[in-house]
Design an enzyme around this catalytic site. Structure first.
Site, PDB file in Angstrom:
ATOM      1  N   TYR A   1       0.845  -1.202   0.000  1.00 56.88           N
ATOM      2  CA  TYR A   1       0.000   0.000   0.000  1.00 56.88           C
ATOM      3  C   TYR A   1       0.875   1.244   0.000  1.00 56.88           C
ATOM      4  O   TYR A   1       2.067   1.199   0.341  1.00 56.88           O
ATOM      5  CB  TYR A   1      -0.924   0.007   1.220  1.00 56.88           C
ATOM      6  CG  TYR A   1      -0.201   0.135   2.543  1.00 56.88           C
ATOM      7  CD1 TYR A   1       0.040   1.382   3.128  1.00 56.88           C
ATOM      8  CD2 TYR A   1       0.250  -0.997   3.222  1.00 56.88           C
ATOM      9  CE1 TYR A   1       0.693   1.498   4.337  1.00 56.88           C
ATOM     10  CE2 TYR A   1       0.913  -0.890   4.429  1.00 56.88           C
ATOM     11  CZ  TYR A   1       1.135   0.357   4.988  1.00 56.88           C
ATOM     12  OH  TYR A   1       1.808   0.476   6.191  1.00 56.88           O
ATOM     13  N   CYS A   2       0.281   2.363  -0.404  1.00 54.84           N
ATOM     14  CA  CYS A   2       0.937   3.673  -0.321  1.00 54.84           C
ATOM     15  C   CYS A   2      -0.153   4.709  -0.085  1.00 54.84           C
ATOM     16  O   CYS A   2      -1.277   4.369   0.296  1.00 54.84           O
ATOM     17  CB  CYS A   2       1.751   3.968  -1.582  1.00 54.84           C
ATOM     18  SG  CYS A   2       0.788   4.017  -3.103  1.00 54.84           S
ATOM     19  N   THR A   3       0.135   5.975  -0.299  1.00 56.20           N
ATOM     20  CA  THR A   3      -0.822   7.037   0.030  1.00 56.20           C
ATOM     21  C   THR A   3      -2.044   7.024  -0.880  1.00 56.20           C
ATOM     22  O   THR A   3      -3.187   6.991  -0.412  1.00 56.20           O
ATOM     23  CB  THR A   3      -0.143   8.417  -0.054  1.00 56.20           C
ATOM     24  OG1 THR A   3       1.022   8.426   0.761  1.00 56.20           O
ATOM     25  CG2 THR A   3      -1.094   9.516   0.395  1.00 56.20           C
TER      26      THR A   3
END
Length: 442
Positions: free
Chosen positions: A205-207
């Site tokens: 995941y990331c932003t």
């Protein structure tokens, strides 16, 4: 105060040089006319940005990008903020080589992906995109063989992350791919299996999702079979789970808000603002100096070596003392450059010859240690960090270059101080030549 809308977006799509120039010109014109501020990157592989302004203007810009620029459907991620000023100081729309720089790994990734307008992000060859609920379910039913990776930078991970996730220790996106290799190579697997095994799943995941696109494509290209990524990133997850769900802490954002936490509706009847904030957002960050709970980054508190944000509490800011010289220095060092805390400073004018000599001796010894380790390994830069005694020592080629440059800077400062002292001695005035006070004639 005013209500502003913020939009986060990206889309991989093929743009010619002419397309890019036209989009930059027209988008600049539209944003300036509407008073919209923010950052947009344009490349031959698409666009990526965050813009803020009045709600009606942001909606109009989204329509312009989708239809007038021929981008097609984009997953716009909206949020709101209240204040007298927009969360950006200016507008920057510029052309870049990559939407997120993958460094030396770029050619390998580019050879394993392609444009796909039917996919979520616009490219093929990536991992499988999971909705917020699917990602939540996967994490809730995590097995010992499953791996959860945070593709963001370490300073983002430090103030908020998903339960059980692993931070990669990076400061730039270009470091992500070597960090993935290193992280996956040392993880214990039960029973002694490779991460590419059928029963091992990698979740990332990331932003907002864009950093996972090439990161997941990289792993898929290297043979990992079960790679998944959070569609829409943390932003979409917190929309689906406003109480935070399995995400703890705050989500770092690249505007003046700095970090945004999940908000629980169960605190509406609490009148005490401090207590409400405490219940609304779990503080997972820790002050780098004293380890007290802390999750507030400030633009004034950045590493003096690499300029990355440093998580440090207000108490430690006021007593930021160098142990070596025993006084406040007002400069900070991130975790990666912790071994330089008493040796590396940007403003050398505040130090005397003795203090500069201590810094020079310490850096020289550190450089000698790193060169010795590199020589023993007979392979420069093969590993960034080595355990020397009880401390971690960064021995990369870049670190040695940094130390050498600082040694040169210290040497020049010492020479300037010596020249200044010599000049003062040569310009010493004979007291008998002074006039006007009568003191020297007594």
């Amino acid at each position: 105060s005013y209500e502003f809308k913020i939009v986060l977006f990206y889309k991989y799509i093929s743009f010619s040089e002419n397309d890019q120039d036209i989009i930059i010109e027209r988008l600049n014109q539209s944003c300036n006319e509407m008073g919209v501020l923010g950052r947009v990157l344009i490349a031959n592989e698409g666009l990526n940005g965050t813009l803020a302004g009045k709600s009606t203007y942001i909606d109009k810009l989204c329509e312009t990008i989708e239809f007038d620029f021929g981008v097609g459907k984009v997953d716009w991620k909206f949020s709101e903020c209240t204040g007298f000023d927009l969360p950006f100081l200016n507008l920057s729309i510029r052309k870049v080589k990559e939407l997120v720089s993958s460094g030396s790994t770029s050619s390998f990734i580019q050879s394993n992906i392609g444009f796909d307008p039917t996919s979520y992000g616009g490219i093929s060859g990536t991992g499988k995109h999971l909705t917020a609920s699917e990602f939540h379910s996967a994490l809730s039913n995590k097995t010992p063989n499953d791996i959860i990776l945070d593709i963001r930078n370490q300073f983002e991970h430090d103030i908020g992350h998903f339960e059980g996730s692993i931070g990669l220790g990076t400061t730039t996106y270009a470091e992500t791919f070597s960090a993935l290799d290193k992280t996956l190579s040392i993880l214990p697997h039960q029973p002694c299996q490779s991460p590419s095994a059928d029963d091992t799943h990698i979740y990332m995941y990331c932003t907002g999702g864009i950093r996972c696109e090439k990161a997941s494509a990289y792993l898929c290209a290297k043979g990992y079979k079960n790679v998944y990524q959070l569609q829409g990133g943390i932003h979409r997850y917190l929309e689906a789970y406003p109480d935070g769900g399995m995400f703890h802490g705050k989500n770092f954002v690249f505007d003046s808000r700095v970090a945004v936490g999940p908000h629980s509706h169960s605190t509406d009847d609490i009148n005490n603002d401090d207590e409400k904030e405490r219940l609304q957002t779990e503080v997972v960050g820790r002050c780098l100096d004293c380890s007290i709970a802390c999750d507030h980054y400030s633009g004034k508190h950045v590493c003096t070596v690499c300029r990355m944000p440093v998580l440090i509490c207000s108490s430690c800011v006021s007593i930021n003392i160098s142990r070596q010289i025993g006084r406040t220095v007002g400069e900070f060092h991130c975790q990666r450059h912790r071994d330089l805390k008493d040796l590396y400073f940007t403003d050398l004018k505040v130090f005397n010859q003795e203090e500069l000599q201590l810094q020079r001796d310490g850096l020289s010894l550190l450089l000698h240690e790193t060169l010795k380790i590199a020589s023993q390994r007979q392979c420069e830069g093969a590993r960034d960090v080595e355990l020397v005694g009880s401390k971690l020592l960064c021995v990369s080629k870049n670190r040695r270059r940094t130390i050498r440059r600082q040694l040169d800077k210290i040497q020049k400062t010492m020479e300037a101080l010596q020249s200044s002292s010599s000049a003062m001695l040569s310009e010493h005035i004979n007291p008998n030549d002074r006039v006007g006070t009568g003191f020297w004639k007594q």
